[in-house]
Design a protein around this motif. Structure first.
Motif, PDB file in Angstrom:
ATOM      1  N   ALA A 168       0.714  -1.266   0.021  1.00  0.00           N
ATOM      2  CA  ALA A 168       0.094   0.171   0.060  1.00  0.00           C
ATOM      3  C   ALA A 168       0.836   1.314   0.075  1.00  0.00           C
ATOM      4  CB  ALA A 168      -0.877   0.008   1.193  1.00  0.00           C
ATOM      5  N   SER A 169       1.972   1.196   0.812  1.00  0.00           N
ATOM      6  CA  SER A 169       2.758   2.364   0.679  1.00  0.00           C
ATOM      7  C   SER A 169       3.383   2.671  -0.600  1.00  0.00           C
ATOM      8  CB  SER A 169       3.872   2.098   2.158  1.00  0.00           C
ATOM      9  OG  SER A 169       4.882   3.206   1.941  1.00  0.00           O
ATOM     10  N   ALA A 170       3.740   1.606  -1.309  1.00  0.00           N
ATOM     11  CA  ALA A 170       4.522   1.466  -2.658  1.00  0.00           C
ATOM     12  C   ALA A 170       3.456   2.284  -3.595  1.00  0.00           C
ATOM     13  CB  ALA A 170       4.900   0.259  -3.039  1.00  0.00           C
ATOM     14  N   VAL A 171       2.202   2.259  -3.436  1.00  0.00           N
ATOM     15  CA  VAL A 171       1.418   3.049  -4.309  1.00  0.00           C
ATOM     16  C   VAL A 171       1.394   4.524  -4.356  1.00  0.00           C
ATOM     17  CG1 VAL A 171      -1.012   3.276  -4.894  1.00  0.00           C
ATOM     18  CG2 VAL A 171      -0.109   1.053  -4.195  1.00  0.00           C
ATOM     19  N   ASN A 172       2.015   4.843  -3.233  1.00  0.00           N
ATOM     20  CA  ASN A 172       2.129   6.403  -3.013  1.00  0.00           C
ATOM     21  C   ASN A 172       0.960   7.012  -3.285  1.00  0.00           C
ATOM     22  OD1 ASN A 172       3.902   8.713  -2.431  1.00  0.00           O
ATOM     23  ND2 ASN A 172       4.588   8.857  -4.454  1.00  0.00           N
ATOM     24  N   GLN A 173      -0.288   6.702  -2.787  1.00  0.00           N
ATOM     25  CA  GLN A 173      -1.409   7.219  -3.138  1.00  0.00           C
ATOM     26  C   GLN A 173      -1.520   8.976  -2.533  1.00  0.00           C
ATOM     27  OE1 GLN A 173      -5.043   6.330  -0.707  1.00  0.00           O
ATOM     28  NE2 GLN A 173      -6.140   6.275  -2.778  1.00  0.00           N
ATOM     29  N   ILE A 174      -1.870   9.778  -3.559  1.00  0.00           N
ATOM     30  CA  ILE A 174      -1.872  11.243  -2.914  1.00  0.00           C
ATOM     31  C   ILE A 174      -3.381  11.554  -2.843  1.00  0.00           C
ATOM     32  CG2 ILE A 174      -1.165  13.429  -3.696  1.00  0.00           C
ATOM     33  CD1 ILE A 174       0.889  12.169  -5.284  1.00  0.00           C
ATOM     34  N   THR A 269       0.528  -7.359  -3.449  1.00  0.00           N
ATOM     35  CA  THR A 269       0.941  -7.155  -4.960  1.00  0.00           C
ATOM     36  C   THR A 269       0.621  -5.773  -5.273  1.00  0.00           C
ATOM     37  OG1 THR A 269       0.681  -9.423  -5.652  1.00  0.00           O
ATOM     38  CG2 THR A 269       0.710  -8.138  -7.022  1.00  0.00           C
ATOM     39  N   VAL A 270       1.513  -5.001  -6.092  1.00  0.00           N
ATOM     40  CA  VAL A 270       1.151  -3.802  -6.700  1.00  0.00           C
ATOM     41  C   VAL A 270       1.411  -4.116  -8.265  1.00  0.00           C
ATOM     42  CG1 VAL A 270       2.116  -1.509  -6.783  1.00  0.00           C
ATOM     43  CG2 VAL A 270       2.120  -2.279  -4.805  1.00  0.00           C
ATOM     44  N   TYR A 271       0.219  -3.425  -8.979  1.00  0.00           N
ATOM     45  CA  TYR A 271       0.253  -3.508 -10.165  1.00  0.00           C
ATOM     46  C   TYR A 271       0.498  -2.119 -10.823  1.00  0.00           C
ATOM     47  CZ  TYR A 271      -1.625  -8.221 -10.080  1.00  0.00           C
ATOM     48  OH  TYR A 271      -1.780  -9.722  -9.675  1.00  0.00           O
ATOM     49  N   THR A 272       1.238  -1.859 -11.864  1.00  0.00           N
ATOM     50  CA  THR A 272       1.432  -0.510 -12.578  1.00  0.00           C
ATOM     51  C   THR A 272       1.472  -0.734 -13.893  1.00  0.00           C
ATOM     52  OG1 THR A 272       3.066  -0.081 -10.450  1.00  0.00           O
ATOM     53  CG2 THR A 272       3.246   1.286 -12.812  1.00  0.00           C
ATOM     54  N   ILE A 273       0.404   0.098 -14.463  1.00  0.00           N
ATOM     55  CA  ILE A 273       0.203   0.386 -15.931  1.00  0.00           C
ATOM     56  C   ILE A 273       0.919   1.968 -16.210  1.00  0.00           C
ATOM     57  CG2 ILE A 273      -1.322   0.930 -17.862  1.00  0.00           C
ATOM     58  CD1 ILE A 273      -3.031  -1.411 -16.867  1.00  0.00           C
ATOM     59  N   GLN A 274       1.524   1.743 -17.395  1.00  0.00           N
ATOM     60  CA  GLN A 274       2.102   3.164 -17.936  1.00  0.00           C
ATOM     61  C   GLN A 274       1.702   3.173 -19.498  1.00  0.00           C
ATOM     62  OE1 GLN A 274       6.134   2.566 -16.335  1.00  0.00           O
ATOM     63  NE2 GLN A 274       5.739   4.637 -15.271  1.00  0.00           N
ATOM     64  N   HIS A 275       1.403   4.287 -19.824  1.00  0.00           N
ATOM     65  CA  HIS A 275       1.203   4.482 -21.423  1.00  0.00           C
ATOM     66  C   HIS A 275       1.474   5.883 -21.616  1.00  0.00           C
ATOM     67  CE1 HIS A 275      -0.827   4.308 -25.192  1.00  0.00           C
ATOM     68  NE2 HIS A 275      -1.169   2.846 -24.901  1.00  0.00           N
ATOM     69  N   PHE A 276       1.964   6.208 -22.962  1.00  0.00           N
ATOM     70  CA  PHE A 276       2.261   7.731 -23.334  1.00  0.00           C
ATOM     71  C   PHE A 276       0.776   8.392 -23.450  1.00  0.00           C
ATOM     72  CE2 PHE A 276       1.466   5.665 -27.535  1.00  0.00           C
ATOM     73  CZ  PHE A 276       0.614   6.863 -28.163  1.00  0.00           C
ATOM     74  N   ASP A 277      -0.373   7.793 -23.730  1.00  0.00           N
ATOM     75  CA  ASP A 277      -1.605   8.428 -24.096  1.00  0.00           C
ATOM     76  C   ASP A 277      -2.488   8.071 -22.838  1.00  0.00           C
ATOM     77  OD1 ASP A 277      -4.598   8.048 -24.634  1.00  0.00           O
ATOM     78  OD2 ASP A 277      -3.795   9.442 -26.142  1.00  0.00           O
ATOM     79  N   ALA A 278      -3.085   9.454 -22.070  1.00  0.00           N
ATOM     80  CA  ALA A 278      -3.717   9.300 -20.718  1.00  0.00           C
ATOM     81  C   ALA A 278      -4.940   8.240 -20.788  1.00  0.00           C
ATOM     82  CB  ALA A 278      -4.083  10.628 -20.374  1.00  0.00           C
ATOM     83  N   ILE A 279      -5.757   8.660 -21.777  1.00  0.00           N
ATOM     84  CA  ILE A 279      -6.939   7.713 -21.809  1.00  0.00           C
ATOM     85  C   ILE A 279      -6.764   6.272 -21.859  1.00  0.00           C
ATOM     86  CG2 ILE A 279      -9.522   7.528 -22.887  1.00  0.00           C
ATOM     87  CD1 ILE A 279      -9.126   9.959 -21.103  1.00  0.00           C
ATOM     88  N   GLN A 280      -5.745   5.975 -22.925  1.00  0.00           N
ATOM     89  CA  GLN A 280      -5.360   4.634 -23.231  1.00  0.00           C
ATOM     90  C   GLN A 280      -4.639   3.920 -21.840  1.00  0.00           C
ATOM     91  OE1 GLN A 280      -5.641   2.576 -25.861  1.00  0.00           O
ATOM     92  NE2 GLN A 280      -6.856   4.286 -26.451  1.00  0.00           N
TER      93      GLN A 280
END
Length: 290
Positions: A168-174, A269-280
């Protein structure tokens, strides 16, 4: 007597021809054997080269998984494949390599016009892996070394921590409810404030914390992208974080796949998705529910 000599001569000539014929056949068989051996060595060399090229991909322990992967690779290589069919083959192979998780099924900004491929870390560690996605104008086999010179369009990462609290800490929620209030539609209120040449528009949806960053220097505005994201998520369902999730989007147009991110925690578990397009980036996250 003369007749016998003629018969003897014919007999000797026949034996000589037979001997020559047998010798020629033996040489031909030897040449054929050498050719077969050479072909076998070439095939073995090609197999070794192929194995080396795909070293970063999963070595499946089951025969059925190996067959499925082989079929997917063949589909990727086929010149008759459309971009959509080739993308399906890539996604099928990735799901076979990482069967314990729901991987994204929507990757490209224009799936009908681009070919999808990917590079992965080893699937030996199912608790920690990363997939980089690429969109090119031709089909490329998963984990082909050619992708080392290409620019990823997106990524999907799984990381396992020692405890749920650490995850949870690794998610770094703001969570930021300061600044001026903005109506984002559908009963959702956002809060905008500026800092260091940028403006940040934040809001909450369930366990998700969301923020859109815009550059004041470039004259960007965060509100349009924030409203577009809210409208999209009214018709689509994000994966449910167990405790916390963080979505960080950027109003700027960028070629970097790290520009926008969707991060969520499930247990350790922490899942991370990254994409150059915001909506994508949002669509990738939503597609993990498919």
């Amino acid at each position: 007597m003369k007749k016998k000599l003629i018969y003897s001569f014919i007999l000797l000539a026949g034996l000589s021809l037979a001997a020559c014929g047998g010798k020629g056949k033996t040489a031909e068989s030897s040449t054929s054997a050498k050719h077969t051996e050479k072909t076998s060595q070439t095939t073995k060399g090609s197999t070794t080269k192929s194995s080396t090229t795909s070293q970063s991909s999963t070595n499946s322990s089951s025969a059925s998984s190996e067959t499925k992967t082989s079929e997917s690779q063949s589909a990727v290589k086929s010149e008759n494949n459309t971009p959509a069919k080739q993308a399906d083959a890539v996604l099928s192979q990735l799901s076979s390599d990482f069967p314990n998780d729901r991987l994204p099924q929507a990757i490209l900004t224009s799936r009908t016009a681009e070919y999808l491929t990917a590079a992965t870390t080893s699937a030996a560690d199912q608790g920690n892996f990363r997939i980089l996605y690429y969109a090119e104008d031709h089909g490329i086999v998963v984990n082909d070394l050619a992708v080392n010179d290409l620019q990823p369009i997106a990524s999907f990462e799984k990381k396992t921590y020692g405890s749920a609290d650490a995850a949870a800490s690794a998610v770094n929620q703001i969570i930021d409810n300061g600044g001026s209030q903005i109506d984002l539609g559908y009963g959702i209120k956002g809060y905008q404030q500026g800092a260091a040449g940028s403006s940040f528009l934040s809001w909450q949806e369930g366990n998700w914390s969301m923020v859109v960053r815009a550059s004041n220097i470039g004259g960007e505005v965060a509100e349009p992208l924030a409203k577009e994201a809210v409208a999209y998520l009214e018709t689509a369902m994000l994966p449910a974080p167990q405790n916390v999730g963080q979505i960080s989007l950027t109003a700027s147009v960028s070629d970097s796949y790290q520009t926008n991110s969707v991060v969520w925690q499930i247990g350790t578990t922490v899942y991370t998705i990254q994409h150059f397009d915001a909506i994508q980036a949002l669509k990738m996250a939503v597609s993990t529910n498919q």
